[in-house]
Each structure stands twice: as C-alpha cells, then as structure tokens.
Design a protein around this motif. Structure first.
Motif, PDB file in Angstrom:
ATOM      1  N   HIS A  55       2.000  -6.442  -9.319  1.00 54.92           N
ATOM      2  CA  HIS A  55       2.731  -5.823  -8.211  1.00 54.92           C
ATOM      3  C   HIS A  55       2.330  -4.382  -7.936  1.00 54.92           C
ATOM      4  N   SER A  56       1.873  -3.657  -8.946  1.00 54.19           N
ATOM      5  CA  SER A  56       1.659  -2.225  -8.743  1.00 54.19           C
ATOM      6  C   SER A  56       0.587  -1.658  -9.674  1.00 54.19           C
ATOM      7  N   LEU A  57       0.092  -0.501  -9.266  1.00 55.96           N
ATOM      8  CA  LEU A  57      -0.806   0.302 -10.098  1.00 55.96           C
ATOM      9  C   LEU A  57      -0.135   1.654 -10.304  1.00 55.96           C
ATOM     10  N   THR A  58       0.014   2.054 -11.561  1.00 58.49           N
ATOM     11  CA  THR A  58       0.624   3.342 -11.883  1.00 58.49           C
ATOM     12  C   THR A  58      -0.409   4.218 -12.581  1.00 58.49           C
ATOM     13  N   THR A  59      -0.633   5.403 -12.029  1.00 56.19           N
ATOM     14  CA  THR A  59      -1.608   6.341 -12.589  1.00 56.19           C
ATOM     15  C   THR A  59      -0.944   7.691 -12.793  1.00 56.19           C
ATOM     16  N   LEU A  60      -1.520   8.482 -13.689  1.00 55.73           N
ATOM     17  CA  LEU A  60      -0.990   9.806 -14.007  1.00 55.73           C
ATOM     18  C   LEU A  60      -1.955  10.856 -13.484  1.00 55.73           C
ATOM     19  N   HIS A  61      -1.423  11.889 -12.857  1.00 49.96           N
ATOM     20  CA  HIS A  61      -2.243  12.943 -12.263  1.00 49.96           C
ATOM     21  C   HIS A  61      -1.681  14.303 -12.657  1.00 49.96           C
ATOM     22  N   GLY A  62      -2.581  15.241 -12.902  1.00 49.09           N
ATOM     23  CA  GLY A  62      -2.117  16.588 -13.192  1.00 49.09           C
ATOM     24  C   GLY A  62      -2.747  17.156 -14.446  1.00 49.09           C
ATOM     25  N   PRO A  63      -2.335  18.366 -14.810  1.00 43.34           N
ATOM     26  CA  PRO A  63      -2.908  19.062 -15.975  1.00 43.34           C
ATOM     27  C   PRO A  63      -2.406  18.448 -17.273  1.00 43.34           C
ATOM     28  N   ARG A  64      -3.071  17.410 -17.726  1.00 46.00           N
ATOM     29  CA  ARG A  64      -2.591  16.705 -18.913  1.00 46.00           C
ATOM     30  C   ARG A  64      -2.777  17.526 -20.186  1.00 46.00           C
ATOM     31  N   LEU A  65      -3.748  18.443 -20.185  1.00 48.70           N
ATOM     32  CA  LEU A  65      -4.040  19.243 -21.365  1.00 48.70           C
ATOM     33  C   LEU A  65      -3.939  20.721 -21.022  1.00 48.70           C
ATOM     34  N   ARG A  66      -3.539  21.519 -22.023  1.00 49.69           N
ATOM     35  CA  ARG A  66      -3.453  22.971 -21.837  1.00 49.69           C
ATOM     36  C   ARG A  66      -4.397  23.662 -22.820  1.00 49.69           C
ATOM     37  N   LEU A  67      -4.974  24.773 -22.374  1.00 54.24           N
ATOM     38  CA  LEU A  67      -5.838  25.573 -23.243  1.00 54.24           C
ATOM     39  C   LEU A  67      -5.404  27.028 -23.148  1.00 54.24           C
ATOM     40  N   LEU A  68      -5.099  27.607 -24.300  1.00 53.43           N
ATOM     41  CA  LEU A  68      -4.812  29.038 -24.398  1.00 53.43           C
ATOM     42  C   LEU A  68      -6.015  29.718 -25.027  1.00 53.43           C
ATOM     43  N   GLY A 126       0.796  -1.218   0.000  1.00 51.71           N
ATOM     44  CA  GLY A 126       0.000   0.000   0.000  1.00 51.71           C
ATOM     45  C   GLY A 126       0.826   1.264   0.000  1.00 51.71           C
ATOM     46  N   THR A 127       2.150   1.162  -0.036  1.00 54.10           N
ATOM     47  CA  THR A 127       2.994   2.353  -0.065  1.00 54.10           C
ATOM     48  C   THR A 127       2.972   2.986  -1.454  1.00 54.10           C
ATOM     49  N   VAL A 128       3.264   4.278  -1.488  1.00 52.91           N
ATOM     50  CA  VAL A 128       3.134   5.057  -2.721  1.00 52.91           C
ATOM     51  C   VAL A 128       4.427   5.792  -3.022  1.00 52.91           C
ATOM     52  N   LEU A 129       4.786   5.833  -4.296  1.00 52.30           N
ATOM     53  CA  LEU A 129       5.917   6.611  -4.785  1.00 52.30           C
ATOM     54  C   LEU A 129       5.393   7.640  -5.781  1.00 52.30           C
ATOM     55  N   LEU A 130       5.766   8.898  -5.571  1.00 51.79           N
ATOM     56  CA  LEU A 130       5.385   9.980  -6.467  1.00 51.79           C
ATOM     57  C   LEU A 130       6.597  10.413  -7.274  1.00 51.79           C
ATOM     58  N   GLU A 131       6.412  10.543  -8.605  1.00 55.58           N
ATOM     59  CA  GLU A 131       7.505  10.915  -9.492  1.00 55.58           C
ATOM     60  C   GLU A 131       7.021  11.950 -10.503  1.00 55.58           C
ATOM     61  N   ASP A 132       7.934  12.810 -10.955  1.00 48.74           N
ATOM     62  CA  ASP A 132       7.613  13.709 -12.061  1.00 48.74           C
ATOM     63  C   ASP A 132       7.343  12.893 -13.315  1.00 48.74           C
ATOM     64  N   ALA A 133       6.376  13.330 -14.097  1.00 50.78           N
ATOM     65  CA  ALA A 133       6.043  12.653 -15.352  1.00 50.78           C
ATOM     66  C   ALA A 133       6.194  13.647 -16.488  1.00 50.78           C
ATOM     67  N   GLY A 134       6.905  13.258 -17.518  1.00 48.39           N
ATOM     68  CA  GLY A 134       7.146  14.170 -18.621  1.00 48.39           C
ATOM     69  C   GLY A 134       6.105  14.102 -19.711  1.00 48.39           C
ATOM     70  N   GLU A 135       5.436  12.967 -19.869  1.00 51.95           N
ATOM     71  CA  GLU A 135       4.484  12.783 -20.950  1.00 51.95           C
ATOM     72  C   GLU A 135       3.261  12.016 -20.454  1.00 51.95           C
ATOM     73  N   ASP A 136       2.182  12.095 -21.230  1.00 49.66           N
ATOM     74  CA  ASP A 136       1.010  11.278 -20.937  1.00 49.66           C
ATOM     75  C   ASP A 136       1.385   9.805 -20.992  1.00 49.66           C
ATOM     76  N   ALA A 137       0.779   9.024 -20.127  1.00 42.67           N
ATOM     77  CA  ALA A 137       0.985   7.577 -20.143  1.00 42.67           C
ATOM     78  C   ALA A 137      -0.299   6.920 -19.678  1.00 42.67           C
ATOM     79  N   PRO A 138      -0.661   5.795 -20.269  1.00 43.03           N
ATOM     80  CA  PRO A 138      -1.892   5.129 -19.849  1.00 43.03           C
ATOM     81  C   PRO A 138      -1.749   4.530 -18.458  1.00 43.03           C
ATOM     82  N   LEU A 139      -2.892   4.316 -17.813  1.00 42.76           N
ATOM     83  CA  LEU A 139      -2.897   3.603 -16.531  1.00 42.76           C
ATOM     84  C   LEU A 139      -2.262   2.237 -16.724  1.00 42.76           C
ATOM     85  N   GLN A 140      -1.429   1.827 -15.783  1.00 38.19           N
ATOM     86  CA  GLN A 140      -0.735   0.543 -15.879  1.00 38.19           C
ATOM     87  C   GLN A 140      -0.992  -0.263 -14.611  1.00 38.19           C
TER      88      GLN A 140
END
Length: 321
Positions: A153-166, A135-149
């Motif tokens: 052994h693990s679940l990897t999810t992506l969080h944050g502003p995946r899209l930008r709008l000007l 149940g422990t969690v590791l947080l890492e910077d992500a450079g690109e979109d990636a699908p849920l994996q």
C-alpha cells in the motif's frame, strides 16, 4: 555543498515550478551486489536530464531512453525491476547477478516536494509516506532513524540530517571536513571560542558556535547518531570536549595528534574521571592510514574512518595525525 539527496529534491522542486514533467525514482530493494543501496534517489525530467543516481549508470540510461521515446505517461507510482536475468544483470552493470527494484513516482503538487525541501532546510527529520494507489504524500516528524519500508500500500522513507558532527576548532582542516560531512548529509556544528579562528570561517550552512567545547557537548546531548572530532591541537579545548563526549553514546570520537601526544592525552583523560573503557572509544591518531598529508587528504581519511566505524567494519592502522 549540499548532499546528493538534497540536490535531487531541489531539482524536483525547480522543475515542477518551471512546468516540467518529472519523476522521482527511489531504490526500494536490492538483491546480491548492487551499486546503490535502498533509499538512493534520482530525479528525471521528460527530456532525459537527471540528478542523482540509482545505479552505476546503465539503469539511468534505460530510464532516460524510455523518458525520451515514450514520454512520462505514468499517473501513479510504478515498481520496476532490473537485473532479474543474467543477461539483464550484464546489460545493466549489476555484478554477480544483482537485482535492483525501483519505485518511479510521477511528481505533481500532491507529491509535496516543496514542503519536504522546506522541512529539510530547517533540519527537521521527516518521514515521507507515499500512497502507492493514489500517489498522495503525507509528511510527518520523525524522532528516530527508521529503515525504508515498502508494502503493498505504501512506501515510507526518512529524510533529513540523520547524523550530527561536532568539530572542535575552526581551522582549515575543519572547513574541509565540514564540506565533506555536509555533502554526506551530516548536520555540522563547529565550536571554537577563539575569535581569530572563527572570523576566517567561510563555509555557508554550517553553524559556528562561540562556546567552550565541553559546555556545547553537554548542550547537544550527543547520541548514537552523533560524532565528535577535536582538531585544535590545544589540550585546553580538545581534552575538555573529549572528556564529556567520551561519556556519551556518540558513535565516533576522534582527536588529531601524534601517537606520542595521544598517549599523553589518554593519561590526562584518566585523571579526569574517565575509565579505561570510555577512553578506548577515542580514535587517535585520527583517520585511516591512506597516506594522507595535506588538509584535504586528512579530512578524507577522517571521514573514511567515520564511515568505517559507522558501518562496523574492521579498522585499519591509523596514521600519526
């Protein structure tokens, strides 16, 4: 207005700070028709209070019932499946025999929900890796979109502003569009060099920049996760931003204006060293034809078209905006 994912995280952090037992539920796999896609999340408290959604409501009701009757006894993440049989699919409102697999994660200090929320509030794209055994969690910077994996052994999810709008222009329509986009987890920037328009802006959490639009387009280095919508009706602002935006990989570029004005705009853009293929990327008139007339409705039609283009579906006829 925060996105639903951010609201779920905020609830988790608040409940943990208040000493409540709570769990974080993630849709990890779906088969057939499913109301919510993988990556959808929900927070549930021991007394049955929920924020977010993992289905049309019936699965939530089942999770709430178990929380109230059995309590929250999980110590490590657990995978649950709904809708495997036809009877279950009917009971849980899953059409066409759909199946949803969830990961239910008991929360605590080891979950790093507060740290994740802080990163998202700083607009840092973050990869969250959950160890299924501990149940422990590791947080890492992500450079690109990636699908849920998900693996054994693990679940990897992506969080944050995946899209930008000007958004070019800080008018009323821009405010409504920015509200909707923010709720959909876009990082929104509004550009308007006209002070009289910027002073009337009142939407928290959205950057309003005093700059020439074409300069800002170059500075932002727009990529395939970026969209641009020009809403000033002023060719001196809109066209210059479009001239630079159409040279980028932005997945959506739109401009307000009637069909006649759009035809004239395309003629002007041809004179600004853009070729026919680049100009063909322009969505103008902007928005889907849903009969919208008010600023609220037009904002919805624009966002609907952005979703459609992002999803690669066939485009409907466009209105004269």
């Amino acid at each position: 207005m925060d996105s639903i994912d951010l609201q779920v995280l905020q609830a988790c952090v608040q409940w943990l700070q208040q000493g409540h037992a709570c769990e974080y539920v993630t849709v990890v796999r779906t088969w057939g028709s499913s109301p919510r896609p993988p990556g959808s999340t929900m927070a549930i408290r021991a007394d049955g209070v929920v924020v977010g959604s993992v289905s049309g409501g019936c699965i939530e009701d089942d999770l709430i019932a178990h929380a109230r009757v059995d309590g929250m006894t999980r110590r490590t993440p657990q995978r649950l499946s709904y809708g495997i049989s036809a009877d279950e699919a009917h009971r849980f409102g899953l059409p066409c025999g759909g199946t949803v697999e969830l990961l239910v994660e008991p929360l605590g200090p080891h979950s790093q929900m507060a740290a994740l929320l802080a990163r998202l509030q700083r607009r840092v794209l973050t990869r969250r890796r959950l160890d299924l055994a501990s149940g422990t969690v590791l947080l890492e910077d992500a450079g690109e979109d990636a699908p849920l994996q998900l693996d054994t052994h693990s679940l990897t999810t992506l969080h944050g502003p995946r899209l930008r709008l000007l958004i070019i222009g800080a008018g009323q329509l821009s405010q409504f569009l920015a509200q909707i986009a923010t709720a959909l987890d876009y990082q929104v920037t509004v550009c308007d060099p006209r002070e009289e328009h910027r002073l009337a802006w009142s939407l928290p959490g959205v950057s309003v920049v005093h700059a020439m639009p074409d300069d800002l387009v170059l500075e932002m280095r727009l990529d395939h996760r970026s969209a641009v919508v020009a809403l000033t009706h002023d060719p001196r602002l809109d066209d210059m931003a479009l001239m630079e935006a159409l040279k980028t990989d932005a997945f959506y570029i739109g401009a307000i204006g009637s069909r006649l004005n759009q035809s004239r705009r395309r003629e002007r853009l041809l004179q600004l060293d853009l070729d026919a293929d680049q100009i063909a990327k322009l969505h103008g008139p902007v928005g889907l034809d849903i009969g919208s007339r008010t600023p609220h409705e037009i904002a919805i039609s624009i966002m609907a078209q952005m979703i459609q283009v992002r999803g690669g579906t066939r485009e409907a006829a466009m209105p004269a905006y």
